[in-house]
Design a protein around this motif. Structure first.
Motif, mmCIF file in Angstrom:
data_model
loop_
_atom_site.group_PDB
_atom_site.id
_atom_site.type_symbol
_atom_site.label_atom_id
_atom_site.label_comp_id
_atom_site.label_asym_id
_atom_site.label_seq_id
_atom_site.Cartn_x
_atom_site.Cartn_y
_atom_site.Cartn_z
ATOM 1 N N ALA A 1 0.827 -1.202 0.000
ATOM 2 C CA ALA A 1 0.000 0.000 0.000
ATOM 3 C C ALA A 1 0.865 1.257 0.000
ATOM 4 C CB ALA A 1 -0.912 0.010 1.212
ATOM 5 N N SER A 2 0.401 2.274 -0.679
ATOM 6 C CA SER A 2 1.082 3.567 -0.668
ATOM 7 C C SER A 2 0.030 4.664 -0.731
ATOM 8 C CB SER A 2 2.052 3.684 -1.849
ATOM 9 O OG SER A 2 1.363 3.588 -3.073
ATOM 10 N N GLY A 3 0.433 5.843 -0.262
ATOM 11 C CA GLY A 3 -0.467 6.984 -0.328
ATOM 12 C C GLY A 3 -1.347 7.162 0.886
ATOM 13 N N PHE A 4 -1.243 6.241 1.839
ATOM 14 C CA PHE A 4 -2.000 6.414 3.070
ATOM 15 C C PHE A 4 -1.274 5.682 4.197
ATOM 16 C CE2 PHE A 4 -3.888 2.174 3.500
ATOM 17 C CZ PHE A 4 -3.815 1.680 2.210
ATOM 18 N N THR A 5 -1.611 6.051 5.401
ATOM 19 C CA THR A 5 -0.991 5.434 6.567
ATOM 20 C C THR A 5 -1.681 4.115 6.862
ATOM 21 O OG1 THR A 5 -0.514 7.609 7.481
ATOM 22 C CG2 THR A 5 -0.400 5.732 8.989
ATOM 23 N N PHE A 6 -0.885 3.090 6.956
ATOM 24 C CA PHE A 6 -1.423 1.756 7.071
ATOM 25 C C PHE A 6 -2.133 1.518 8.393
ATOM 26 C CE2 PHE A 6 -1.607 -1.586 4.277
ATOM 27 C CZ PHE A 6 -1.366 -2.817 4.856
ATOM 28 N N ASP A 7 -1.632 2.143 9.437
ATOM 29 C CA ASP A 7 -2.227 1.953 10.757
ATOM 30 C C ASP A 7 -3.708 2.327 10.731
ATOM 31 O OD1 ASP A 7 0.660 3.102 12.678
ATOM 32 O OD2 ASP A 7 0.288 1.323 11.474
ATOM 33 N N ASP A 8 -4.491 1.577 11.458
ATOM 34 C CA ASP A 8 -5.921 1.816 11.629
ATOM 35 C C ASP A 8 -6.747 1.530 10.383
ATOM 36 O OD1 ASP A 8 -5.099 4.661 13.662
ATOM 37 O OD2 ASP A 8 -5.565 2.611 14.280
ATOM 38 N N SER B 1 -7.560 -6.362 10.649
ATOM 39 C CA SER B 1 -7.585 -4.991 11.121
ATOM 40 C C SER B 1 -6.155 -4.595 11.488
ATOM 41 C CB SER B 1 -8.500 -4.870 12.346
ATOM 42 O OG SER B 1 -8.342 -3.592 12.948
ATOM 43 N N SER B 2 -5.600 -3.623 10.804
ATOM 44 C CA SER B 2 -4.215 -3.215 11.055
ATOM 45 C C SER B 2 -4.047 -2.607 12.439
ATOM 46 C CB SER B 2 -3.746 -2.218 9.991
ATOM 47 O OG SER B 2 -3.688 -2.827 8.734
ATOM 48 N N SER B 3 -5.127 -2.130 13.033
ATOM 49 C CA SER B 3 -5.016 -1.475 14.338
ATOM 50 C C SER B 3 -4.823 -2.470 15.470
ATOM 51 C CB SER B 3 -6.255 -0.620 14.598
ATOM 52 O OG SER B 3 -7.409 -1.425 14.588
ATOM 53 N N ASP B 4 -5.531 -3.601 15.424
ATOM 54 C CA ASP B 4 -5.390 -4.543 16.537
ATOM 55 C C ASP B 4 -5.004 -5.952 16.088
ATOM 56 O OD1 ASP B 4 -8.997 -5.060 17.097
ATOM 57 O OD2 ASP B 4 -7.682 -5.606 15.428
ATOM 58 N N SER C 1 0.129 -8.790 8.634
ATOM 59 C CA SER C 1 0.368 -7.391 8.280
ATOM 60 C C SER C 1 1.712 -6.934 8.796
ATOM 61 C CB SER C 1 -0.747 -6.525 8.880
ATOM 62 O OG SER C 1 -0.497 -5.153 8.684
ATOM 63 N N ASP C 2 2.457 -6.255 7.956
ATOM 64 C CA ASP C 2 3.709 -5.607 8.362
ATOM 65 C C ASP C 2 3.487 -4.112 8.185
ATOM 66 O OD1 ASP C 2 6.247 -4.522 8.652
ATOM 67 O OD2 ASP C 2 7.237 -6.199 7.684
ATOM 68 N N ASN C 3 3.075 -3.458 9.261
ATOM 69 C CA ASN C 3 2.735 -2.043 9.162
ATOM 70 C C ASN C 3 3.942 -1.184 8.797
ATOM 71 O OD1 ASN C 3 0.229 -2.894 9.888
ATOM 72 N ND2 ASN C 3 0.055 -1.633 11.720
ATOM 73 N N VAL D 1 0.450 -6.148 3.442
ATOM 74 C CA VAL D 1 -0.314 -7.268 3.991
ATOM 75 C C VAL D 1 -0.028 -8.490 3.145
ATOM 76 C CG1 VAL D 1 -2.618 -8.205 4.333
ATOM 77 C CG2 VAL D 1 -2.117 -5.878 5.045
ATOM 78 N N TYR D 2 0.128 -9.625 3.803
ATOM 79 C CA TYR D 2 0.445 -10.870 3.112
ATOM 80 C C TYR D 2 -0.709 -11.863 3.263
ATOM 81 C CZ TYR D 2 5.086 -8.841 3.610
ATOM 82 O OH TYR D 2 6.163 -7.983 3.581
ATOM 83 N N LEU D 3 -0.821 -12.723 2.293
ATOM 84 C CA LEU D 3 -1.742 -13.852 2.381
ATOM 85 C C LEU D 3 -0.948 -15.102 2.048
ATOM 86 C CD1 LEU D 3 -4.723 -14.622 2.932
ATOM 87 C CD2 LEU D 3 -5.027 -14.660 0.444
ATOM 88 N N GLN D 4 -0.606 -15.848 3.075
ATOM 89 C CA GLN D 4 0.097 -17.105 2.876
ATOM 90 C C GLN D 4 -0.924 -18.183 2.586
ATOM 91 O OE1 GLN D 4 3.513 -17.837 2.933
ATOM 92 N NE2 GLN D 4 2.839 -19.851 2.223
#
Length: 122
Positions: free
Chosen positions: A24-31, A52-55, A72-74, A79-82
């Motif tokens: 992702a780019s252009g926004f903050t991943f958190d929350d 949910s990236s927040s919790d 998720s690696d903030n 975000v990964y899908l294994q």
């Protein structure tokens, strides 16, 4: 500009594994809430997993539970899908989506990637 870019798709034999990435780019991943969806030819889009990236809470569709893992690696805005123990019925275009609500698996997502093809041969 907000962008989601999926990668990691490909052709794999049944029983094999793939790891999809959603950068992702252009926004903050958190929350943010991030979801993985898939669409096979002639079928409706299906929700596969979300986080949910927040919790860090997660959800999996019954069809992939126990085989797929979302993470998720903030720090990397990724975000990964294994995907393990892949089956031919997992064949589809996989999309990631992001929503600023932060809620796990929101009904609607604001941003979508272009998709990556996953093909599982029998």
């Amino acid at each position: 500009e907000v962008q989601l870019v999926e990668s990691g798709g490909g052709l794999v034999q049944a029983g094999g594994s793939l790891r999809l990435s959603c950068a992702a780019s252009g926004f903050t991943f958190d929350d943010y809430a991030i979801g993985w969806f898939r669409q096979a030819p002639g079928k409706e889009r299906e929700g596969v997993s979300c986080i949910s990236s927040s919790d860090g809470s997660t959800y999996y569709a019954d069809s992939v539970k126990g085989r797929f893992t979302i993470s998720s690696d903030n720090a990397k805005n990724t975000v990964y899908l294994q995907m393990n123990s892949l089956k031919p019925e997992d064949t589809a275009v996989y999309y990631c989506a992001a929503d600023p609500s932060g809620r796990l698996c929101p009904i609607e997502y604001d941003y979508w990637g272009q998709g990556t093809q996953v093909t599982v041969s029998s």
